[in-house]
Design a protein around this motif. Structure first.
Motif, PDB file in Angstrom:
ATOM      1  N   THR A 146       0.661  -1.113  -0.283  1.00 37.24           N
ATOM      2  CA  THR A 146      -0.032   0.018  -0.014  1.00 37.24           C
ATOM      3  C   THR A 146       0.970   1.358   0.085  1.00 37.24           C
ATOM      4  O   THR A 146       0.241   2.525  -0.299  1.00 37.24           O
ATOM      5  CB  THR A 146      -0.926   0.031   1.083  1.00 37.24           C
ATOM      6  N   THR A 147       2.097   1.326   0.055  1.00 38.61           N
ATOM      7  CA  THR A 147       2.824   2.321   0.055  1.00 38.61           C
ATOM      8  C   THR A 147       4.246   2.144  -0.827  1.00 38.61           C
ATOM      9  O   THR A 147       4.585   1.134  -1.382  1.00 38.61           O
ATOM     10  CB  THR A 147       3.582   2.499   1.432  1.00 38.61           C
ATOM     11  N   ALA A 148       4.493   3.271  -1.335  1.00 37.59           N
ATOM     12  CA  ALA A 148       5.894   3.499  -2.074  1.00 37.59           C
ATOM     13  C   ALA A 148       7.239   3.863  -1.265  1.00 37.59           C
ATOM     14  O   ALA A 148       6.946   4.976  -0.408  1.00 37.59           O
ATOM     15  CB  ALA A 148       5.747   4.311  -3.215  1.00 37.59           C
ATOM     16  N   LYS A 204       4.170   1.885  -5.367  1.00 30.32           N
ATOM     17  CA  LYS A 204       2.899   1.682  -4.712  1.00 30.32           C
ATOM     18  C   LYS A 204       2.324   0.546  -5.390  1.00 30.32           C
ATOM     19  O   LYS A 204       1.589  -0.101  -4.738  1.00 30.32           O
ATOM     20  CB  LYS A 204       1.966   2.854  -4.704  1.00 30.32           C
ATOM     21  N   LYS A 206       9.642   7.636   1.981  1.00 35.59           N
ATOM     22  CA  LYS A 206       8.412   7.651   1.311  1.00 35.59           C
ATOM     23  C   LYS A 206       8.442   8.297  -0.055  1.00 35.59           C
ATOM     24  O   LYS A 206       9.416   9.139  -0.098  1.00 35.59           O
ATOM     25  CB  LYS A 206       7.313   8.422   1.822  1.00 35.59           C
TER      26      LYS A 206
END
Length: 241
Positions: free
Chosen positions: A76-78, A90, A236
């Protein structure tokens, strides 16, 4: 580049049984993958009989790829690592499992990260230092031959080497294997080159869960080990690299 530091120098393996597995409820298992993203830099979990270390091993021998890096990743994240040399998007091409997974990053002989770190290939030893009665290993996106679990099976004639090679499956498949009474095992995730993706390779991710005996299901709270890992967090994607 700082190489992945070996955390153990000897391998002690003792397994009493190994079988392909399917059908166990997720509610009956406790994940041994940390729930914090980052590079595994001090992969020692203490305070439990299931405490363990991870060692990155040579993937393909002298002159080949160097020991891979290992990360915990959530789709769910980059994130970016190594000053932007490694980029986890992502949404990766064809590799987007739910939850937290161990994600290897191949390192070639020139200390570079193929595909900006998205070639998920590596060989690792997981050493628990004590017998873990039942472990469930889940492998994401095995599409080519190359993912292998090596172990020693104890029987009446002593310790004999044994291994299982996972069969290729469709895109985004999840295959599971159960290890019984395990102290340690080696796992080779994915393959460089190969038949399915000759120009790159087939990347594979790994999850590990401890499966309790029926009489110990109420004791799962004692297995909350994720916070004990040392993880180097990545930046991030929205941050300046």
């Amino acid at each position: 580049m700082a190489s992945f530091k070996s955390l153990v120098t000897t391998v002690a393996v003792s397994t009493l049984g190994l079988s392909l597995f399917g059908g166990l409820s997720q509610a009956q298992a406790a994940s041994l993958v940390p729930s914090t993203e980052g590079e595994v830099v001090n992969s020692i979990v203490n305070g439990s009989p299931l405490g363990y270390t991870i060692t990155s091993l040579d993937y393909d021998g002298p002159g080949g790829n160097k020991p891979s890096l290992l990360f915990v990743d959530n789709r769910t994240t980059a994130n970016t690592y190594k000053s932007g040399s490694i980029k986890f998007e992502k949404k990766d091409a064809g590799t987007n499992p739910d939850g937290f997974w161990f994600r290897p990053v191949a390192v070639n002989s020139n200390n570079q990260y193929p595909e900006k770190g998205q070639l998920e290939v590596g060989k690792f030893n997981f050493n628990f230092g004590a017998i873990a009665k039942t472990l469930k290993l889940s492998f994401f996106d095995v599409e080519d031959k190359g993912t292998i679990i090596d172990n020693l099976i104890e029987n009446i004639v002593g310790l004999n080497p044994s291994s299982i090679e996972l069969a290729p499956g469709v895109d985004s498949n999840i295959q599971t294997v159960i290890l019984k009474n395990v102290t340690s095992f080696d796992v080779k995730l994915g393959i460089i080159g190969g038949t399915a993706f000759p120009k790159t390779g087939d990347g594979v991710r790994l999850q590990i869960e401890s499966v309790p005996e029926p009489t110990t299901i109420l004791g799962l709270g004692a297995l909350g080990l994720a916070g004990a890992f040392g993880l180097r967090k990545g930046k991030k994607a929205s941050q300046v690299v």
